[in-house]
Design an enzyme around this catalytic site. Structure first.
Site, PDB file in Angstrom:
ATOM      1  N   ARG A  77     -81.522-113.294  18.183  1.00 33.68           N
ATOM      2  CA  ARG A  77     -82.116-114.619  18.363  1.00 33.68           C
ATOM      3  C   ARG A  77     -81.052-115.559  18.928  1.00 33.68           C
ATOM      4  NH1 ARG A  77     -82.529-116.867  14.163  1.00 33.68           N
ATOM      5  NH2 ARG A  77     -81.921-115.262  12.681  1.00 33.68           N
ATOM      6  N   TYR A 203     -85.695-109.815  23.602  1.00 29.08           N
ATOM      7  CA  TYR A 203     -85.303-109.397  22.247  1.00 29.08           C
ATOM      8  C   TYR A 203     -86.286-109.882  21.180  1.00 29.08           C
ATOM      9  CZ  TYR A 203     -83.504-109.445  17.617  1.00 29.08           C
ATOM     10  OH  TYR A 203     -83.442-109.285  16.268  1.00 29.08           O
ATOM     11  N   LYS A 212     -91.166-115.161  13.953  1.00 28.85           N
ATOM     12  CA  LYS A 212     -90.433-116.356  13.557  1.00 28.85           C
ATOM     13  C   LYS A 212     -91.037-117.619  14.191  1.00 28.85           C
ATOM     14  CE  LYS A 212     -87.723-114.486  10.660  1.00 28.85           C
ATOM     15  NZ  LYS A 212     -86.945-113.351  10.890  1.00 28.85           N
ATOM     16  N   HIS A 232     -89.274-117.928   4.733  1.00 26.17           N
ATOM     17  CA  HIS A 232     -88.552-116.724   5.151  1.00 26.17           C
ATOM     18  C   HIS A 232     -88.279-115.876   3.908  1.00 26.17           C
ATOM     19  CE1 HIS A 232     -84.865-115.101   7.650  1.00 26.17           C
ATOM     20  NE2 HIS A 232     -85.887-114.295   7.694  1.00 26.17           N
ATOM     21  N   SER A 254     -81.166-114.147   7.496  1.00 20.95           N
ATOM     22  CA  SER A 254     -81.302-112.939   8.313  1.00 20.95           C
ATOM     23  C   SER A 254     -80.184-111.947   8.020  1.00 20.95           C
ATOM     24  CB  SER A 254     -81.273-113.323   9.782  1.00 20.95           C
ATOM     25  OG  SER A 254     -82.315-114.224  10.058  1.00 20.95           O
ATOM     26  N   ALA A 255     -80.573-110.683   7.902  1.00 17.80           N
ATOM     27  CA  ALA A 255     -79.630-109.590   7.628  1.00 17.80           C
ATOM     28  C   ALA A 255     -78.852-109.777   6.327  1.00 17.80           C
ATOM     29  CB  ALA A 255     -78.686-109.369   8.821  1.00 17.80           C
ATOM     30  N   CYS A 256     -79.521-110.336   5.322  1.00 17.81           N
ATOM     31  CA  CYS A 256     -78.890-110.504   4.008  1.00 17.81           C
ATOM     32  C   CYS A 256     -79.664-109.786   2.898  1.00 17.81           C
ATOM     33  CB  CYS A 256     -78.729-111.979   3.678  1.00 17.81           C
ATOM     34  SG  CYS A 256     -77.483-112.788   4.699  1.00 17.81           S
ATOM     35  N   ASP A 283     -90.229-110.120   5.028  1.00 18.69           N
ATOM     36  CA  ASP A 283     -89.575-111.157   5.843  1.00 18.69           C
ATOM     37  C   ASP A 283     -90.227-112.529   5.740  1.00 18.69           C
ATOM     38  OD1 ASP A 283     -87.365-111.551   7.737  1.00 18.69           O
ATOM     39  OD2 ASP A 283     -88.906-112.004   9.213  1.00 18.69           O
ATOM     40  N   ARG A 382     -82.722-102.552  15.675  1.00 16.58           N
ATOM     41  CA  ARG A 382     -83.882-102.712  14.779  1.00 16.58           C
ATOM     42  C   ARG A 382     -84.875-101.574  14.914  1.00 16.58           C
ATOM     43  NH1 ARG A 382     -84.253-107.783  11.608  1.00 16.58           N
ATOM     44  NH2 ARG A 382     -82.303-108.796  12.175  1.00 16.58           N
ATOM     45  N   ARG A 413     -75.054-114.457   1.360  1.00 16.74           N
ATOM     46  CA  ARG A 413     -73.808-113.703   1.326  1.00 16.74           C
ATOM     47  C   ARG A 413     -72.697-114.666   0.978  1.00 16.74           C
ATOM     48  NH1 ARG A 413     -73.411-108.699   4.358  1.00 16.74           N
ATOM     49  NH2 ARG A 413     -75.507-108.287   5.116  1.00 16.74           N
TER      50      ARG A 413
END
Ligand code: GTP
Ligand code: SPV
Ligand code: MN
Length: 599
Positions: A77, A203, A212, A232, A254-256, A283, A382, A413
């Site tokens: 993104r 993408y 999103k 989210h 994202s990605a956590c 998600d 992905r 994180r």
């Protein structure tokens, strides 16, 4: 001249006029309605394979699976090119990029003009949520990318039956691949016009516009207007041995870890007692107040667009199983001897015969630790997989009423500051706990990785209006949810002095989730601390864990007051940056936190 290759799926004049207008603008060679049939999808896959847009994978090992590479400059993104174009900048707020709508339309129309010359246009009618249900919302995505069509067919409920129930309120989504020029890439939302425009990207999050762009940015705007929440969040059900199922919703950036938590496999100690875990969503959650005063959640999506690296038989066997058929892999490594796929973490050692995500032969000697883009799979590679192929998909997945939420968890994180888990004292404090979330940035968005930034409710990149108003909306929702979920913060990512994760994470997170659910039900005590309620260390079940002792748990639950005080300063700065729409209640909570830390 009639450019249509098949029949209109609706006679709705507003819809048809809009399509005509967009076709006149982009000038495609042909127009095809996506009807949702397998025959049509198969034809598109064949066409995409003939042009190299897709590569067919091994039919025996990965039936109906395909491989795709995006452009090298187009792998995540692009938050700095994502806009919320409300009539006034104040409405979009300081956290979002803003431009005057007229100015932006003019800029975009120039980029779209003639962009589909020599190309085919596809019209995808799709529903976020169960088709025709009270809470579902409909969009139409126009795109010139077969890859996008095939992704949308997995990620949303799309096709003929959606077109049949369409009305003027549909969200207008226009996507053109154009020439993938980064300098002219725009992901733009016009909330007042129910319109999304995306150009120069191929993408996922920039082009699968139901996700999103619609289900969070536009939907959050609609949710504020209509009195609900678009978040989210993953949705996870825990079934107890007595057959009762309790649900949590969890917001992580994202990605956590949302997909991983949503698909967790209970540790052995719980499995043998009869506990089960069920995935409702990984998600996005749409949350509404039920007649019973509880908060009810649906997952508006139909599939998973999950992070590939790190997914393996130990960390997330359910996700892996979900990708074994009907799946599209994007920017992973291609194993050419048997036409399967690989990514970092799938197996300990990389296999031979790999092409890395950009398409060149690869072996481990080419990997430079300091440059993650030299990995075989792109760090943000992905899989796009069908929810129905997930072994632990919840029996409630298609229930239009959703599931009742007992607890909300926020998490990010944080190497140091945030403890493994703590509970907010009440709803207002819970909104504060969500609002002060911070997390190290990941590869899911273009830009630096590993930098701590404030990411309220994991919605910083996804709120379609002023963040201060968003906080106010959360506080207001507390007044109508008479039977409120309890609110918590978790952190699976604390590290030791060598930078190793202290908590084992993944399936073991269920130990924390069970404490959360017990607290929400008032079944267990807690210790009152400066930041909220902390578990009594002995209440986190560590039975069966080799490397975790009660002292480890104590360490994970420790609160470094000096670090928190520094955090308070950065929170105040962030609130000030958001501006004067931040509710006074949240400043009150910040004052209270600072006072507690000084005690
Ligand atoms: P988006 O799809 O970008 O919204 O990401 P997500 O929040 O669904 O994250 P996901 O579950 O895909 O996890 C992202 C990365 O975090 C993967 O590399 C995982 O292996 C890693 N991860 C997930 N859960 C844990 C955990 O409990 N502990 C540790 N150490 N890593 C985790
Ligand atoms: C995220 O980045 O939060 C994702 C992937 O879930 S994307 O669809 O690219 O937004
Ligand atoms: Mn996400």
């Amino acid at each position: 001249m009639n450019k249509y290759t098949n029949a209109h799926l609706t006679d709705n004049k507003v819809v048809l006029d809009w399509i005509e207008e967009m076709a006149a603008l982009t000038q495609p060679d042909s127009i095809t309605w996506i009807d949702g049939t397998e025959e049509q999808a198969e034809e598109l896959r064949r066409e995409a394979c003939s042009t190299g847009e897709l590569i067919k994978l091994n039919e025996e090992l990965l039936p109906n699976c395909y491989y795709h590479r995006t452009a090298v400059n187009d792998v995540a993104r692009v938050e700095d090119r994502t806009y919320i174009c409300t009539p006034t900048q104040e409405e979009a707020g300081n956290v979002n990029n803003w431009m005057d709508p007229d100015e932006m339309y003019e800029k975009l129309y120039k980029l779209y003009r003639g962009s589909m010359k020599g190309r085919k246009m596809y019209i995808i009618p799709y529903s976020m949520g169960v088709v025709g249900s009270e809470f579902a919302k409909i969009g139409i995505e126009i795109t010139d990318s077969i890859y996008v069509v095939l992704n949308m067919l997995i990620m949303t409920r799309a096709g003929k039956e959606v077109a049949e129930v369409i009305d003027e309120s549909f969200v207008r989504c226009l996507h053109a691949v154009a020439d993938r020029d980064l300098e002219n890439r725009y992901i733009v939302h016009f909330p007042q016009d129910n319109t999304i425009m995306s150009v120069n990207s191929g993408y996922g999050g920039n082009v699968i516009l139901g996700k999103k762009c619609f289900a969070l940015r536009i939907a959050s705007y609609l949710g504020r207007k209509e009195g609900w929440l678009a978040e989210h969040m993953l949705i996870l059900g825990i079934e107890y041995p007595n057959g009762e199922t309790r649900y949590i919703a969890g917001a992580f950036p994202s990605a956590c870890g949302k997909t991983n938590l949503a698909m967790l496999i209970p540790p052995e100690v719980y499995r043998k007692q009869g506990y089960k875990a069920w995935t409702v969503g990984d998600d996005i959650a749409w949350l509404r107040v039920g007649k019973d005063g509880r908060l009810w959640a649906v997952n508006p999506e139909f599939g998973f667009f999950g992070v590939a690296p790190g997914t393996n038989e130990q960390s997330n066997p359910n996700a892996l199983a979900t990708t074994r058929k009907d799946c599209i892999f994007t920017n992973v490594a291609l194993k050419t001897d048997d036409m399967t796929v690989w990514w970092e973490g799938l197996t300990k050692e990389p296999p031979d015969n790999l092409l890395e995500w950009k398409g060149s032969p690869w072996n481990i000697s080419m990997y430079d630790k300091k440059d993650k883009s030299t990995a075989a799979a792109n760090p943000n590679s992905r899989f796009t997989a069908k929810a129905e192929n997930c072994p632990c998909i919840s029996p409630e997945f298609n229930n239009p009423a959703g599931v009742p939420i007992s607890a909300i968890i926020f998490g990010g994180r944080r190497a140091r500051t945030a403890p493994l888990v703590y509970q907010a004292r009440d709803w207002q404090h819970g909104v504060f706990v969500g609002a002060i979330m911070a997390s190290e940035t990941t590869a899911a968005a273009a830009g630096a990785v590993g930098v701590v930034r404030r990411d309220p409710m994991a919605m910083r990149p996804f709120t379609g209006y002023n963040m201060g108003d968003y906080f106010r909306h959360w506080l207001d929702m507390g007044k109508v949810i008479t039977n409120k979920p309890a609110i918590f913060n978790v952190n699976w990512f604390r590290t030791d002095d060598e930078g190793r994760f202290i908590w084992p994470g993944f399936g073991e997170n269920m130990r924390v989730v069970l404490w959360v659910l017990s607290r929400a039900a008032g079944e267990v005590d807690a210790d009152e601390a400066a930041i909220g309620y902390l578990p009594k260390p002995s209440d986190i079940n560590i039975e069966g864990l080799d490397d975790v002792t009660i002292d480890t748990v104590r360490e994970l639950l420790s609160v470094d007051k000096e670090a928190w005080k520094e955090d308070c300063a950065s929170i105040r700065e962030f609130f000030n940056f958001i501006g004067d729409r931040v509710p006074k209640e949240l400043y009150d909570e910040l004052d209270k936190l600072e006072a507690n830390l000084d005690k």
